[in-house]
Design a protein around this motif. Structure first.
Motif, PDB file in Angstrom:
ATOM      1  N   GLY A   1      25.085  70.678  -7.303  1.00 37.19           N
ATOM      2  CA  GLY A   1      24.600  69.696  -6.359  1.00 37.19           C
ATOM      3  C   GLY A   1      25.040  69.916  -4.924  1.00 37.19           C
ATOM      4  O   GLY A   1      25.839  70.809  -4.610  1.00 37.19           O
ATOM      5  N   PRO A   2      24.540  69.062  -4.013  1.00 41.54           N
ATOM      6  CA  PRO A   2      24.857  69.199  -2.584  1.00 41.54           C
ATOM      7  C   PRO A   2      26.337  68.996  -2.273  1.00 41.54           C
ATOM      8  O   PRO A   2      26.846  69.512  -1.272  1.00 41.54           O
ATOM      9  CB  PRO A   2      23.988  68.127  -1.922  1.00 41.54           C
ATOM     10  N   ASP A   3      27.025  68.224  -3.120  1.00 43.77           N
ATOM     11  CA  ASP A   3      28.456  68.004  -2.901  1.00 43.77           C
ATOM     12  C   ASP A   3      29.315  69.117  -3.499  1.00 43.77           C
ATOM     13  O   ASP A   3      30.547  69.068  -3.408  1.00 43.77           O
ATOM     14  CB  ASP A   3      28.881  66.664  -3.513  1.00 43.77           C
ATOM     15  N   LYS A   4      28.666  70.099  -4.133  1.00 40.03           N
ATOM     16  CA  LYS A   4      29.353  71.257  -4.714  1.00 40.03           C
ATOM     17  C   LYS A   4      30.484  70.837  -5.655  1.00 40.03           C
ATOM     18  O   LYS A   4      31.620  71.285  -5.538  1.00 40.03           O
ATOM     19  CB  LYS A   4      29.871  72.173  -3.608  1.00 40.03           C
ATOM     20  N   ILE A   5      30.130  69.970  -6.590  1.00 38.54           N
ATOM     21  CA  ILE A   5      31.089  69.510  -7.590  1.00 38.54           C
ATOM     22  C   ILE A   5      31.266  70.598  -8.644  1.00 38.54           C
ATOM     23  O   ILE A   5      30.293  71.096  -9.203  1.00 38.54           O
ATOM     24  CB  ILE A   5      30.595  68.212  -8.259  1.00 38.54           C
ATOM     25  N   MET A   6      32.505  70.974  -8.910  1.00 37.65           N
ATOM     26  CA  MET A   6      32.768  71.971  -9.935  1.00 37.65           C
ATOM     27  C   MET A   6      32.621  71.301 -11.306  1.00 37.65           C
ATOM     28  O   MET A   6      33.197  70.246 -11.555  1.00 37.65           O
ATOM     29  CB  MET A   6      34.167  72.551  -9.791  1.00 37.65           C
ATOM     30  N   TYR A   7      31.848  71.937 -12.174  1.00 38.72           N
ATOM     31  CA  TYR A   7      31.643  71.317 -13.477  1.00 38.72           C
ATOM     32  C   TYR A   7      32.036  72.258 -14.612  1.00 38.72           C
ATOM     33  O   TYR A   7      32.143  73.469 -14.466  1.00 38.72           O
ATOM     34  CB  TYR A   7      30.197  70.841 -13.643  1.00 38.72           C
ATOM     35  N   GLY A   8      32.250  71.649 -15.771  1.00 38.52           N
ATOM     36  CA  GLY A   8      32.472  72.359 -17.024  1.00 38.52           C
ATOM     37  C   GLY A   8      31.408  71.919 -18.009  1.00 38.52           C
ATOM     38  O   GLY A   8      30.902  70.801 -17.906  1.00 38.52           O
ATOM     39  N   ALA A   9      31.063  72.772 -18.954  1.00 35.76           N
ATOM     40  CA  ALA A   9      29.952  72.436 -19.841  1.00 35.76           C
ATOM     41  C   ALA A   9      29.799  73.487 -20.929  1.00 35.76           C
ATOM     42  O   ALA A   9      30.304  74.605 -20.810  1.00 35.76           O
ATOM     43  CB  ALA A   9      28.648  72.352 -19.037  1.00 35.76           C
TER      44      ALA A   9
END
Length: 357
Positions: free
Chosen positions: A97-105
């Motif tokens: 996303g635009p906020d550059k949230i680091m995700y795990g999945a």
């Protein structure tokens, strides 16, 4: 011999360790190149440690190579250490996303959650297996429909998309694999945790059986139009591989409906995917599929697909076809590669080595 014993018992299947076995020789050479001064080198990739760890373990069981057995545990220890250092136990995948949230999945969470818990638990590290099981249990789950979130913020475990968004089948089956394996490992240490994981896994199995088309195919999001931006035949193979791993490594989930589902998936792979995979010269399936599925899979362009398919075919007892596709792919195996490019090949190739024995 029970197939779980083949995968995790002490030194089984020595017969295929004879010189001249190209598959075993290739995998052994690759894995040996990743060890320097007794330690596995740093591997790059979102699930490279896990998928390489299980390959070390499988080939160690076949050959009796103690160095490989040690390497499998080293990589598993790296995984759980990184998970314990993470805020919620999730490893970074990429920014969203635009906020550059680091995700795990998942799928990576499926691979490292399943294999790290399996290898550490098998080494008597039940506390580590229980910790990983807890991470899997807390990953966002949509009870109403019976699927997991497509992604979650690594800082707080919150889903990054609405939970009622259509579930993605390969991600859910990756989680089912990990949760199913972990549930068996922690059944005595933490029965309530095991029961929660088991219930979610069973729900996913039921959804996956229900979503399968008569020809054995699965849609990318269980149902609906296939996306133009995805190689959905490739994701079909990933889904099937996860379900095969669940069946092989968590025997309590085996049931007639599950076996029938995998038999149908194997038949689809043999009829529709093998012809479009080198050295065969056929075309992609005529049924509706994703727009990024190529006309043919060739190991010079997408090597992991040849090995994923071989694993499915070997499990479905189409061993001659699996061996033919493997023989064509092996000369270009990315031996010594330290990234995801090789790790996504070595996991299914090592599974094929077990199933073809």
């Amino acid at each position: 011999m029970h197939r779980r014993t083949l995968l995790f018992g002490a030194l089984p299947m020595m017969a295929i360790a004879a010189p001249g076995n190209e598959l075993l020789d290739t995998l052994s050479q690759h894995l040996d190149l990743l060890i320097e001064n007794g330690e596995v080198v740093k591997l790059d990739g979102k699930d490279a440690d896990a998928t390489t760890a299980i390959a070390y373990h499988r080939i160690a069981n076949i050959t009796g190579n103690a160095k490989f057995k040690k390497a499998a545990l080293q990589l598993s220890e790296r995984i759980v250490k990184a998970m314990r250092e993470s805020a919620v136990g999730l490893l970074d995948i990429k920014e969203w996303g635009p906020d550059k949230i680091m995700y795990g999945a998942p799928p990576p969470l499926g691979w490292y959650g399943g294999y790290a818990s399996l290898l550490l638990g098998g080494a008597g590290r039940i506390d580590d297996a229980q910790f990983i099981a807890g991470v899997l249990d807390r990953y966002p789950w949509y009870e109403k429909a019976g699927w997991w979130a497509t992604s979650a913020d690594v800082r707080n475990n919150k889903p990054l998309e609405p939970l009622d968004s259509p579930g993605i089948i390969n991600k859910c089956c990756g989680m089912a694999f990990a949760c199913g394996v972990a549930s068996e490992l922690v059944a005595k240490a933490d029965p309530p945790l095991a029961a929660r994981l088991r219930a979610k896994t069973q729900r996913c199995i039921e959804n996956t059986i229900a979503a399968q088309h008569p020809d054995g195919y699965w849609n990318y999001k269980y149902a609906g139009t296939e996306p133009k931006s995805k190689d959905t035949v490739g994701y079909f193979m990933l889904t099937t591989n996860f379900m095969i791993r669940l069946r092989e490594l968590a025997p309590s989930y085996r049931q007639p409906g599950f076996d029938k589902m995998l038999a149908k998936a194997g038949a689809f792979a043999m009829k529709e995917i093998a012809p479009m995979t080198s050295p065969n010269q056929g075309k992609a399936p005529s049924r509706p599929i994703g727009g990024k599925t190529p006309e043919r899979y060739d190991p010079s362009e997408a090597p992991k697909r040849s090995y994923q398919l071989s694993s499915i075919l070997a499990h479905g007892k189409y061993k001659a076809e699996a061996s033919k596709i493997l023989a064509h792919a092996l000369p270009t195996f990315p031996k010594g590669n330290r990234g995801q490019f090789a790790s996504q090949c070595v996991e299914p190739a090592s599974m094929a080595a077990v199933l073809l024995a």
